[in-house]
Design an enzyme around this catalytic site. Structure first.
Site, PDB file in Angstrom:
ATOM      1  CD  GLU A  93      -2.989  -1.081   2.265  1.00  0.00           C
ATOM      2  OE1 GLU A  93      -2.927  -0.158   3.103  1.00  0.00           O
ATOM      3  OE2 GLU A  93      -3.926  -1.885   2.229  1.00  0.00           O
ATOM      4  CD  GLU A 115      -3.754  -5.845   3.917  1.00  0.00           C
ATOM      5  OE1 GLU A 115      -4.566  -4.992   4.335  1.00  0.00           O
ATOM      6  OE2 GLU A 115      -2.518  -5.693   3.992  1.00  0.00           O
TER       7      GLU A 115
HETATM    8  C1  FCB Z   1      -4.545  -2.061   5.430  1.00  0.00           C
HETATM    9  C2  FCB Z   1      -3.182  -2.447   5.962  1.00  0.00           C
HETATM   10  C3  FCB Z   1      -3.205  -3.527   6.987  1.00  0.00           C
HETATM   11  C4  FCB Z   1      -4.392  -3.386   7.925  1.00  0.00           C
HETATM   12  C5  FCB Z   1      -5.672  -3.194   7.161  1.00  0.00           C
HETATM   13  C6  FCB Z   1      -6.902  -3.089   8.011  1.00  0.00           C
HETATM   14  O1  FCB Z   1      -4.509  -0.754   4.973  1.00  0.00           O
HETATM   15  O2  FCB Z   1      -2.357  -2.894   4.903  1.00  0.00           O
HETATM   16  O3  FCB Z   1      -1.979  -3.516   7.644  1.00  0.00           O
HETATM   17  O4  FCB Z   1      -4.160  -2.397   8.834  1.00  0.00           O
HETATM   18  O5  FCB Z   1      -5.569  -2.071   6.357  1.00  0.00           O
END
Ligand code: FCB
Length: 472
Positions: A193, A377
């Protein structure tokens, strides 16, 4: 908000309660998720779980500094102990393997493995060798992110990502890790990210190092992407058999009305969240619209940089959480217009699975050379409680089911999605929100470090078992 949210879930999924035989998770029979080669795993990140911040020669990171600064993190929480994973990693690998998860995405902590002069710290490296070695013994596919935000503080002291030198130091780090860990890693991601590192870290101060200047954000982004582009060939040379990619968080912006101004606002939202990263990676240029939004913020780009950034990748990791409804701010920008009466999570984030599908199909149309995608994620926070030894995380179960259905729809629309990682394997240090926000499919009691498998994890596990049985 949270109470409303669970009311919505209960009404939509009455069978989730009461009937012990109901299964509110298992995907329908025609879902691509049943494919044996669709990878299903869970993710974590070093600073969020490891703790042991002063052990075995680990140096301070920007998150140690930031979380120790009063007012930066909710309740003054820090990652000093976190889930104590540095000491409990064997138990955590057993947990992962016991659930039948096929893949694990973790990150390595740069300040654990290199000193200020770039010399390796073997104690830190050995930790990752033991961990990854055990994962391989258990036949778990390993995705390793090199940078999930824990920049060594000594590099921040020299300007951090505002300093072009940091990109070259990152390459040294990537070189070390891929020489030391090759054979243990199935897929390397350079950065997690970069939007968060650049914008939240240098643009609005919500994350470490806590600076707030849009010009800084744009310059930090350029150096982050440069670090990525320079590191990929090094990873390829040192560890040719693994896959190489990057992980981007993406945001869905929807217009508050059908007016041209609001539609443009939604477009600009997505330029700022998605094209800012994906255009340089896949088109070798920054979107000019970004500088309409942030006039005068153009970064200093040296000759050849964009070509370096536009290097071919084996995969793109996508992190998706929610959508943002926006309207024109009356000028050149957008403003958030939160919708009433929608389902939200403990973070206040709207549950909006269609956004994931729409972004994936949109990226496929926009980028001709888009590599295969992994959802690296996806998940949600809820205020989970252990009651009589159990955690009934009803909203998460429904959330996961609906987002996996959105992934399936994207696959059926022709997007090459190869896998999905739940965020997160266990509750952990949620950055500026500390330990209050629980994203895990495994509950962590931070007083005792006891792990309790939540209902969502049981159901994911049952699905994986059923899928495996089908292969026989
Ligand atoms: C993302 C992050 C991860 C976690 C999630 C909820 O932005 O990569 O580390 O905090 O959000």
């Amino acid at each position: 908000m949270v109470n409303n949210a669970s009311a919505v879930v209960d009404a939509e999924h009455p069978s989730a309660h009461g009937d012990p035989h109901s299964d509110p998770f298992t995907p329908p029979a025609d879902s691509s998720l049943w494919r044996q080669d669709f990878l299903l795993g869970a993710a974590t990140a070093s600073y969020q779980i490891e703790g042991a911040v002063n052990e075995d020669g680990r140096l301070p990171s920007i998150w140690d500094t930031f979380s120790a600064t009063p007012g930066k993190v909710l309740a003054g929480d820090t990652g000093a102990v976190a889930c104590d994973h540095y000491h409990r990693w064997e138990q955590d690998v057993d947990l992962l393997a016991g659930l039948g998860l096929e893949a694990y995405r973790l990150s390595t902590a740069w300040p654990r493995v290199m000193d200020e002069n770039g010399a390796p710290n073997h104690k830190g490296l050995d930790f990752y060798k033991r961990l990854l070695g055990r994962l391989k013994e258990k036949n778990i596919t390993t995705f390793v992110t090199l940078y999930h935000w824990d920049l060594p503080q000594h590099l921040e002291d020299r300007g951090g990502w505002l300093n072009r030198e940091t990109a070259y130091r990152f390459v040294d780090y990537a070189d070390l890790m891929s020489r030391e860990l090759h054979g243990f890693v199935d897929a390397w991601a350079t950065l997690n990210e970069p939007w968060c590192s650049a914008y939240l870290g240098y643009g609005n101060g919500h994350h470490a190092p806590g600076l707030s200047n849009l010009r800084f954000a744009a310059q930090a982004m350029h150096h982050l992407l440069l670090a990525h582009g320079l590191a990929i060939p090094v990873l390829r040379a040192n560890d040719p058999r693994s896959h190489k990619g990057i992980v981007a968080n993406v945001g869905r912006g929807t217009p508050n009305s059908d007016s041209a101004a609001d539609r443009r606002a939604a477009e600009l939202f997505e330029v700022q969240h998605n094209a800012w990263i994906l255009d340089p990676l896949f088109k070798g240029e920054y979107p000019q619209d970004l500088f309409e939004l942030w006039p005068g913020s153009e970064p200093l780009v040296l000759e050849g940089d964009m070509h370096t950034i536009n290097t071919p990748l084996d995969f793109l990791g996508i992190n998706y959480y929610f959508r943002t409804n926006v309207a024109s701010d009356g000028g050149h920008g957008f403003k958030d217009v939160p919708l009433a009466d929608v389902e939200r999570t403990q973070m206040g984030w709207e549950v909006y699975p269609d956004g994931l599908r729409d972004l994936l199909t949109g990226f496929k149309d926009t980028y001709a050379n888009l590599p295969p995608i992994y959802i690296t994620e996806n998940g949600m926070a809820s205020d989970d409680k252990v009651i009589d030894g159990r955690v009934e995380d009803t909203q998460r179960i429904s959330f996961l089911k609906r987002h996996l259905a959105a992934v399936d729809q994207a696959i059926k629309a022709g997007v090459d999605v190869r896998g999905y990682f739940l965020w997160s394997l266990m509750d952990n240090f949620e950055w500026a929100f500390g330990y209050e926000r629980r994203f895990g499919i495994v509950h962590v009691d931070y007083q005792t470090q006891k792990r309790t498998i939540k209902r969502s994890a049981e159901l994911v596990s049952k699905f994986l078992e059923d899928r495996k049985a089908q292969a026989q």
